[in-house]
Design a protein around this motif. Structure first.
Motif, PDB file in Angstrom:
ATOM      1  N   SER A 214       0.810  -1.225   0.000  1.00  0.00           N
ATOM      2  CA  SER A 214       0.000   0.000   0.000  1.00  0.00           C
ATOM      3  C   SER A 214       0.832   1.258   0.000  1.00  0.00           C
ATOM      4  CB  SER A 214      -0.966  -0.001   1.199  1.00  0.00           C
ATOM      5  OG  SER A 214      -0.249  -0.104   2.417  1.00  0.00           O
TER       6      SER A 214
ATOM      7  N   ASP B 196       0.389   3.297  -3.041  1.00  0.00           N
ATOM      8  CA  ASP B 196      -0.902   3.887  -3.371  1.00  0.00           C
ATOM      9  C   ASP B 196      -0.811   5.405  -3.368  1.00  0.00           C
ATOM     10  OD1 ASP B 196      -1.886   1.346  -3.516  1.00  0.00           O
ATOM     11  OD2 ASP B 196      -2.823   1.369  -1.517  1.00  0.00           O
TER      12      ASP B 196
ATOM     13  N   TYR C 189      -0.809   7.889  -0.035  1.00  0.00           N
ATOM     14  CA  TYR C 189      -0.401   7.179   1.179  1.00  0.00           C
ATOM     15  C   TYR C 189       0.846   7.846   1.734  1.00  0.00           C
ATOM     16  CZ  TYR C 189       1.280   3.616   4.379  1.00  0.00           C
ATOM     17  OH  TYR C 189       1.718   2.958   5.497  1.00  0.00           O
TER      18      TYR C 189
END
Length: 562
Positions: free
Chosen positions: A501, A504, A507
């Motif tokens: 993640s 992403d 983020y």
């Protein structure tokens, strides 16, 4: 009706204008029919124009008729002449019955006998009737044809009526093909004057060529003339005329056979063309309808019929590529929707902060608090400006990489320049940067400006997470068809649940003590966009010691070697 893959399809299809057109009238089917039917049609036309074969039959007919005329002339020269003074003359009373008896076995033949002056002496079709009347018997009528043969013959003769007949009278079996023809028949015309005398002289010498003609009612007549001699002296001319029914019959048989074969070939051509249309045109129409459905927003999971996807030919390849493109397009649309939602969310926070600070600023009069609120507004403005710039850059990456052609780029000098730049700008306590790469000859396929952006993002990220006086290492080495780049730091590492993640959009998990809002959370996301746009891969992992303790983070980038 099911198509080649078994999918039920309607019998008719929509056109662009909205009208409905039968599928068997589609342009592709018409082109297939034309391309498949034209070669057999040209072959049939060439075979039906049987000039050479017809001339061969006529030559054989002429030779047979000439042999028959010579036999008749010899018989008359022996049996129907008598001497007078110093020459031999014809005896008409003896020649007429003899000529009729000679012709009796040949019902389609007419024989005429002329004397040396060109006067008609005897005609096998002229006889004395009751009461002394002279009766002329015509040639027997042609035998009736069958219905099919008559139809074919009629159609073919009408077609040939507009085409050149060919050289029907150019039979090359004569010793003197340039000589005139001898045809003294009143119903067919003839010659007169000087030409007639010349023809008579040549006929008595045996130097005229056959006369071949077709009458108004379609009969093909062949005439030959042979001199009748008694010894070496000519006493008359025998003119034989025969209807060449066998020639027409054989030609008709061949034409009927050719047309029958052409009809069979045409039927097979139509059937094969329809098969090709159903296996080519119908699937293409199915793909067109699937594309239209995608354009209208239907079939997010793929609207291409499954039977087309399972085909192993070019149609199957096209169907699968269309399905893949559609899914990629929907994925891009979904990503853009999520990106728009994330942008709205990220912009809402600083805007909310600015709005609150402005509302509070209006209500207070303390200069210290006012300056503090103005500082907050300034920081949020800088944060929004940085965020907008990164958002714009992220939006441009995909479009730029899709338009730009990747070229060989030597990354070693880029890494060396980044290392020198960090050493020149490094403050006391900042992490050191070590580059382990050859000085040159480390080429990848990419875009130089975007590669610099990737390495600056990754190196800057590693430096920001490294402790004071930490150490960041960049290693580069070729591995087969790829070039591998490894960036390692001495920071706290990455939570195992966040290894994916962290790439992403928006983020952000920053080091302890770093002021909020200094980063937009798009650096690693943009780096991943660039690497994957260049057909490479990027991944993150943690460095661990022998006991499993985290020593820092490691980013691995693999790009295609040039």
């Amino acid at each position: 009706m099911p198509d080649a893959g078994g999918t039920p399809t309607p019998a008719r299809t929509e056109t662009r204008s909205g009208s409905r057109r039968p599928r068997w009238l589609s342009p592709l089917l018409r082109r297939i029919l034309l391309m498949n039917a034209l070669p057999p049609a040209l072959l049939a036309a060439a075979l039906l124009y049987l000039d050479q074969y017809q001339n061969g039959l006529l030559a054989a007919e002429v030779e047979a008729l000439r042999t028959q005329a010579r036999i008749y002339a010899a018989a008359i020269g022996e049996a129907a002449t008598r001497p007078r003074d110093d020459r031999t003359i014809l005896v008409p009373e003896a020649a007429r019955p003899l000529l009729r008896r000679l012709v009796e076995p040949s019902p389609n033949t007419q024989a005429r006998l002329f004397d040396n002056t060109g006067l008609l002496v005897a005609d096998s079709r002229v006889r004395e009737g009751p009461g002394g009347a002279i009766v002329t018997e015509p040639l027997p009528p042609p035998e009736p044809r069958g219905a099919f043969a008559g139809t074919v013959a009629g159609i073919y003769e009408r077609v040939l009526a507009v085409l050149p007949r060919g050289a029907q009278d150019e039979v090359t079996v004569d010793v003197n093909p340039n000589a005139p023809s001898f045809d003294w028949q009143p119903e067919f015309g003839g010659t007169s004057g000087t030409d007639r005398r010349e023809e008579l002289r040549l006929a008595l010498e045996g130097g005229v060529r056959p006369y071949i003609r077709r009458t108004a009612d379609g009969r093909l007549l062949v005439s030959v003339a042979e001199p009748a001699r008694r010894g070496a002296a000519p006493v008359g001319i025998v003119l034989l005329t025969r209807e060449a029914r066998e020639v027409d019959a054989r030609l008709l048989d061949i034409r009927v056979s050719v047309l029958a074969l052409f009809a069979l070939a045409l039927v097979l051509t139509v059937l094969l063309s329809m098969y090709l249309s159903r296996t080519l045109a119908t699937p293409i129409l199915e793909l067109a309808r699937a594309a239209a459905a995608m354009r209208e927003g239907e079939g997010r999971g793929g609207s291409v019929p499954r039977p087309l996807l399972t085909r192993e030919d070019e149609i199957g390849v096209l169907a699968r590529d269309l399905q893949t493109a559609a899914r990629a397009l929907w994925a891009r649309i979904d990503a853009n929707e999520r990106f728009a939602a994330d942008v709205a969310h990220e912009l809402r926070n600083p805007l909310t902060s600015v709005r609150s600070a402005i509302e509070t600023l209006r209500r207070i009069e303390d200069p210290v608090k006012q300056r503090r609120l103005l500082a907050i507004i300034a920081d949020d403005a800088v944060r929004m400006d940085r965020l907008i710039n990164d958002i714009a850059d992220s939006s441009r990456v995909d479009a730029e990489l899709s338009r730009t052609i990747a070229t060989p780029v030597d990354v070693a000098p880029i890494l060396g320049a980044l290392g020198e730049l960090h050493a020149a700008t490094r403050a006391e306590g900042d992490p050191t940067l070590e580059i382990e790469a050859p000085a040159e000859g480390l080429s990848v396929r990419g875009v130089e400006g975007r590669l610099v952006q990737v390495f600056r993002n990754l190196i800057g990220n590693a430096i920001s997470f490294s402790p004071r006086d930490g150490h960041v290492v960049v290693r580069a080495r070729p591995t087969g068809q790829m070039v591998e780049f490894i960036i390692e730091d001495d920071g706290p590492g990455i939570p195992d649940a966040k290894l994916e993640s962290i790439f992403d959009r928006f983020y952000s998990e920053r080091p302890t003590g770093e002021r909020f809002g200094q980063h937009s959370g798009l650096g690693l996301s943009i780096s991943k966009q660039i690497v994957e746009g260049l057909r490479g891969r990027i991944a993150a992992e943690n460095r661990r010691d022998a006991d499993g303790a985290i020593l820092g983070a490691r980013f691995i980038v693999r790009l295609p070697a040039a």
